[in-house]
Structures are given as structure tokens and as C-alpha cells.
Write a protein that holds these residues in place. Structure first.
Motif, mmCIF file in Angstrom:
data_model
loop_
_atom_site.group_PDB
_atom_site.id
_atom_site.type_symbol
_atom_site.label_atom_id
_atom_site.label_comp_id
_atom_site.label_asym_id
_atom_site.label_seq_id
_atom_site.Cartn_x
_atom_site.Cartn_y
_atom_site.Cartn_z
ATOM 1 N N ALA A 114 28.267 14.615 110.671
ATOM 2 C CA ALA A 114 28.916 13.661 109.758
ATOM 3 C C ALA A 114 29.182 14.326 108.411
ATOM 4 N N ALA A 115 28.227 15.119 107.932
ATOM 5 C CA ALA A 115 28.395 15.779 106.628
ATOM 6 C C ALA A 115 29.601 16.712 106.659
ATOM 7 N N LEU A 116 29.702 17.519 107.718
ATOM 8 C CA LEU A 116 30.837 18.450 107.809
ATOM 9 C C LEU A 116 32.156 17.679 107.860
ATOM 10 N N GLU A 117 32.188 16.644 108.674
ATOM 11 C CA GLU A 117 33.428 15.901 108.895
ATOM 12 C C GLU A 117 33.883 15.197 107.603
ATOM 13 N N VAL A 118 32.976 14.470 106.997
ATOM 14 C CA VAL A 118 33.326 13.687 105.801
ATOM 15 C C VAL A 118 33.690 14.620 104.642
ATOM 16 N N MET A 119 32.918 15.694 104.473
ATOM 17 C CA MET A 119 33.194 16.588 103.358
ATOM 18 C C MET A 119 34.492 17.376 103.589
ATOM 19 N N PHE A 120 34.766 17.719 104.844
ATOM 20 C CA PHE A 120 36.028 18.402 105.140
ATOM 21 C C PHE A 120 37.213 17.489 104.809
ATOM 22 N N ASP A 121 37.127 16.229 105.241
ATOM 23 C CA ASP A 121 38.224 15.298 104.958
ATOM 24 C C ASP A 121 38.407 15.116 103.449
ATOM 25 N N ALA A 122 37.300 15.033 102.718
ATOM 26 C CA ALA A 122 37.384 14.874 101.261
ATOM 27 C C ALA A 122 38.054 16.098 100.628
ATOM 28 N N ARG A 123 37.702 17.285 101.166
ATOM 29 C CA ARG A 123 38.258 18.539 100.631
ATOM 30 C C ARG A 123 39.770 18.592 100.878
ATOM 31 N N MET A 124 40.193 18.193 102.070
ATOM 32 C CA MET A 124 41.625 18.227 102.412
ATOM 33 C C MET A 124 42.390 17.201 101.573
ATOM 34 N N GLU A 125 41.762 16.043 101.354
ATOM 35 C CA GLU A 125 42.364 15.004 100.521
ATOM 36 C C GLU A 125 42.560 15.548 99.095
ATOM 37 N N ARG A 138 44.301 29.305 96.624
ATOM 38 C CA ARG A 138 43.525 28.061 96.794
ATOM 39 C C ARG A 138 42.869 27.987 98.154
ATOM 40 N N LEU A 139 43.623 28.410 99.169
ATOM 41 C CA LEU A 139 43.103 28.412 100.528
ATOM 42 C C LEU A 139 41.831 29.243 100.602
ATOM 43 N N VAL A 140 41.914 30.422 100.007
ATOM 44 C CA VAL A 140 40.783 31.336 100.045
ATOM 45 C C VAL A 140 39.622 30.765 99.225
ATOM 46 N N ASP A 141 39.939 30.034 98.157
ATOM 47 C CA ASP A 141 38.875 29.355 97.401
ATOM 48 C C ASP A 141 38.083 28.401 98.289
ATOM 49 N N TYR A 142 38.789 27.652 99.149
ATOM 50 C CA TYR A 142 38.080 26.720 100.035
ATOM 51 C C TYR A 142 37.130 27.476 100.959
ATOM 52 N N TYR A 143 37.600 28.627 101.444
ATOM 53 C CA TYR A 143 36.806 29.370 102.420
ATOM 54 C C TYR A 143 35.676 30.179 101.769
ATOM 55 N N THR A 144 35.603 30.158 100.459
ATOM 56 C CA THR A 144 34.475 30.834 99.816
ATOM 57 C C THR A 144 33.579 29.806 99.121
ATOM 58 N N GLY A 145 33.854 28.534 99.320
ATOM 59 C CA GLY A 145 33.073 27.494 98.657
ATOM 60 C C GLY A 145 31.855 27.063 99.468
ATOM 61 N N THR A 146 31.144 26.097 98.915
ATOM 62 C CA THR A 146 29.900 25.597 99.510
ATOM 63 C C THR A 146 30.125 25.021 100.912
ATOM 64 N N LEU A 147 31.225 24.318 101.098
ATOM 65 C CA LEU A 147 31.455 23.692 102.404
ATOM 66 C C LEU A 147 31.589 24.750 103.504
ATOM 67 N N PHE A 148 32.328 25.843 103.206
ATOM 68 C CA PHE A 148 32.442 26.925 104.198
ATOM 69 C C PHE A 148 31.073 27.530 104.482
ATOM 70 N N GLU A 160 38.190 22.311 116.368
ATOM 71 C CA GLU A 160 39.611 22.149 116.733
ATOM 72 C C GLU A 160 40.318 21.243 115.728
ATOM 73 N N ARG A 161 39.650 20.140 115.375
ATOM 74 C CA ARG A 161 40.250 19.199 114.431
ATOM 75 C C ARG A 161 40.441 19.865 113.054
ATOM 76 N N PHE A 162 39.410 20.555 112.571
ATOM 77 C CA PHE A 162 39.521 21.225 111.271
ATOM 78 C C PHE A 162 40.660 22.244 111.299
ATOM 79 N N GLY A 163 40.744 23.013 112.376
ATOM 80 C CA GLY A 163 41.772 24.057 112.485
ATOM 81 C C GLY A 163 43.169 23.457 112.435
ATOM 82 N N ARG A 164 43.363 22.357 113.165
ATOM 83 C CA ARG A 164 44.666 21.696 113.214
ATOM 84 C C ARG A 164 45.070 21.177 111.831
ATOM 85 N N ILE A 165 44.143 20.497 111.172
ATOM 86 C CA ILE A 165 44.450 19.905 109.858
ATOM 87 C C ILE A 165 44.651 21.003 108.808
ATOM 88 N N ALA A 166 43.807 22.022 108.844
ATOM 89 C CA ALA A 166 43.948 23.114 107.871
ATOM 90 C C ALA A 166 45.305 23.794 108.041
#
Lengths: 213, 213
Positions: free
Chosen positions: A62-73, A95-105, A130-136
């Protein structure tokens, strides 16, 4: 629709537990991130925590899912600040690379790595991946402004996400930001050369070889 | 120099323990890879194992180091099979990516991820990471045949290693080989367009924009 204050409190507690879970994973790793520790760090009773999340796997997915959605939003909201024309590609890669070096990654890396050696966890994480990959991918395409129906653009956006993931991994043990900034600039130049946006820039660009033939 | 059979046996045992360690890490993860389990799987007594490797950290860092060196040595031997001229870039990217999706990468990922949440382990792993990065870069430059003194070539080789790392991570939970092959082909085309090798190919290539101006 009106909300009871009790429901509000419950929602806030839930959100707080999810944030603490991501911080715990990134800082202390998969092994240490138990329901008890998260409850303790969040200042929530273990019983209340288990009411929201019966198992550790429930809490973590749940943490990964909710935080990922918040990040994409957030990424979508912030996209209005992106420059148009020259400089856009580099800004999007950056910016993309910033996401992948942040706490969520860093939190997700702990879970992916644990899932690699745990078939039950893997079964829960694969659909998330799969869902994260598609949305990203979709979000990156929108922000770049490339045409995803063009197979070269499609693959280069995928490669950019793979590169970002690799740069994220290179930042896990040491601060890799200086080297990374150079890679981002260079790769953005490659993308601009390969995928000129129609009419967006008066700059000369590398041309496809067919034009020279 | 002559060797005692006893020394030979000891060397073989040591090598066997290191191989089993890498397999254990990749398959069972960091948490499960203890000296006891490795000894048991290798069919070596715990005492003999601890004679070679007093601690789990000694065993695991030695395994990464020795297996990495063996892999690079193999890469150097196999480099004689690489095509010259057209197709070389894709062949080099493809092999590079193969390394990053193999057992050694999956084992290293377990250790890197554990080190992210363990300052003592991190202190042991950071020098290894630097050494691996340096050697992997030098080997890639040699195999590509690019001029590393050219800053664009230098950064694009780095980016290629980052991409390979990202593709490795994308392969941890599911078989990503089909998608990966397309990314490798596209990435190699980008490299060839940006970094033509002198006189190696009669094929037309994308030219730097300055030439067209």
C-alpha cells in the motif's frame, strides 16, 4: 458528501503510516521495516496499525502504491513549469532522474530486492511493477511531448527510464549527483538529436542518415 | 614453483565457496546467505569455511571481488569474437547488458541494497563499487573502441553502463529479455550516430550537425 471527523483522523493516520513506511524502508531496509517499528515511529498503536494493514506485506505494498500515485500526481502538476522548446528535453530527463534517486525509489529498491528472493512477495510486487512501468512511461511521453506511436520515440523513452533506474541504483551508496548531471545533459542532447519536436526549435539538429543518402 | 596438493585443495575449496556464495545471494537473498548455509551448500565444514573467511562480510566481499575479476577476464578473452566495423557497437552493448542481467549482478544487487541500510557494510562496499565501476568503464571503452579522451564518448560509455544497470534491475522480478533486446538495438544506433569510429565502416552514419551547417 460529508465526512465524520473520525474518518478524517483515520485517513490521516493511514497516510502517515504509509509515509513512515517509505522512510523506514529507504533508511533501515526491508529486514528492519516491520509493522511494529512503523507503528512505533509513526506514534500509532500496533492494534490501530494492524486495523489498517493486517500484514507487513499489506502495509508495504500500500505504501509503494499510494506514494507512487502521489509522486506521479505531483509530476503532472509540476509539468506546467517545464520549459517549452529548447531545454525541455533536459528538464524532463532531469526531473525523471530526480524521482529515481529519491526516497521512494530507495524504498522500492529494498522491496524489489527482497521480492527477488521471496516468491510470495514477488507475486504481489510484479503487478505493481507493471503498473508503475506503464504509468511512468505514459507520463514521460506526455512530458517530453514525443510521439509514442513512433517506434524510435517509444524505445528511446523506455531507454530513458532504464537509464534513470540505473542512475538511481548508482546513487544508493554514494552521492552520484555531479556525474549524474553530466550524463543527463549528454543523454538529453542525444534525445534531441534523434527526436526533433516539430517546429519547437530553430536550432540545427543531427539528421537521420536517410536524409543524407 | 611447485604446489602442494594440500594447497591446491585449499584453493579449490575457496573458489567453490565463493561460487556458492554468489549463487546463494542471487537465489536466496542477503538475509539467507550466512556462512553456515554457504558451508552446507558447498559441502565444506563450517570450521574450514571460517578458516578461509572469518566473517560473513569477508566471505561476501571476497565472492563479489573474485567473481567480478573472473567475469572481466572472461569478457576480455571473449572480446576477440566481437565483430569489427558495423555491428560491433550493438554486440558490445548486448554483452554488457548480459553481464548486468546475470547471476553476479543479481548477487551484487542483494549486497548493495543491504549496504544501503547498514553503514558498516556500506563502508566495505563503497571501495568495491568504485573499483568495479572503474574497471567496467575501462573494459567497455576498449571493447567499443571509442576514444575515452573525447568527453562525449566518455559520458556516453558511462550512460551505457548506467543503462545496463537499469536494465539489470528491470530483469530482477520478471524476464525482460524481449523488451531489452529492442532497447539494446536502439541504444547502439544512438551510440553509432553520436560516435562514428574512424574508417571502421563504409556505412553512412548520422553526422554531427556542424557538418551540415
Amino acid at each position: 458528501m460529508t465526512r465524520e471527523p473520525k474518518q478524517d483522523r483515520s485517513r490521516v493516520t493511514r497516510g502517515h503510516l504509509l509515509e513512515v513506511t517509505i522512510d523506514c524502508l529507504a533508511e533501515l531496509g526491508w529486514g528492519a521495516t516491520t509493522v511494529s517499528l512503523v507503528a512505533q515511529r509513526a506514534g500509532v498503536s500496533r492494534g490501530a496499525t494492524q486495523h489498517h494493514f493486517p500484514t507487513r506485506e499489506d502495509l508495504i505494498t500500500a505504501a509503494l502504491e499510494v506514494m507512487f500515485d502521489a509522486r506521479m500526481e505531483q509530476a503532472r502538476r509540476e509539468a506546467t513549469d517545464l520549459p517549452t522548446g529548447e531545454g525541455r528535453t533536459e528538464a524532463v530527463v532531469s526531473r525523471l532522474v530526480d524521482y529515481y534517486t529519491g526516497t521512494l525509489f530507495k524504498a522500492a529498491l529494498q522491496v524489489w530486492t527482497a521480492a527477488a528472493a521471496d516468491p510470495e512477495l514477488r507475486a504481489r510486487i510484479v503487478p505493481l511493477e507493471e503498473r508503475f512501468g506503464r504509468i511512468a512511461h505514459r507520463t514521460a511521453v506526455e512530458h517530453f511531448g514525443f510521439d509514442d506511436a513512433d517506434p524510435v520515440a517509444h524505445r528511446l523513452v523506455q531507454a530513458t527510464l532504464d537509464l534513470a533506474r540505473g542512475l538511481g541504483l548508482a546513487d544508493v551508496l554514494t552521492d552520484d549527483s555531479k556525474r549524474r548531471a553530466e550524463i543527463v545533459r549528454q543523454w538529453a542532447a542525444q534525445l534531441d538529436a534523434a527526436l526533433p519536436r516539430n517546429g519547437e526549435s530553430a536550432e540545427p539538429r543531427s539528421l537521420d542518415v536517410a536524409v543524407l543518402d
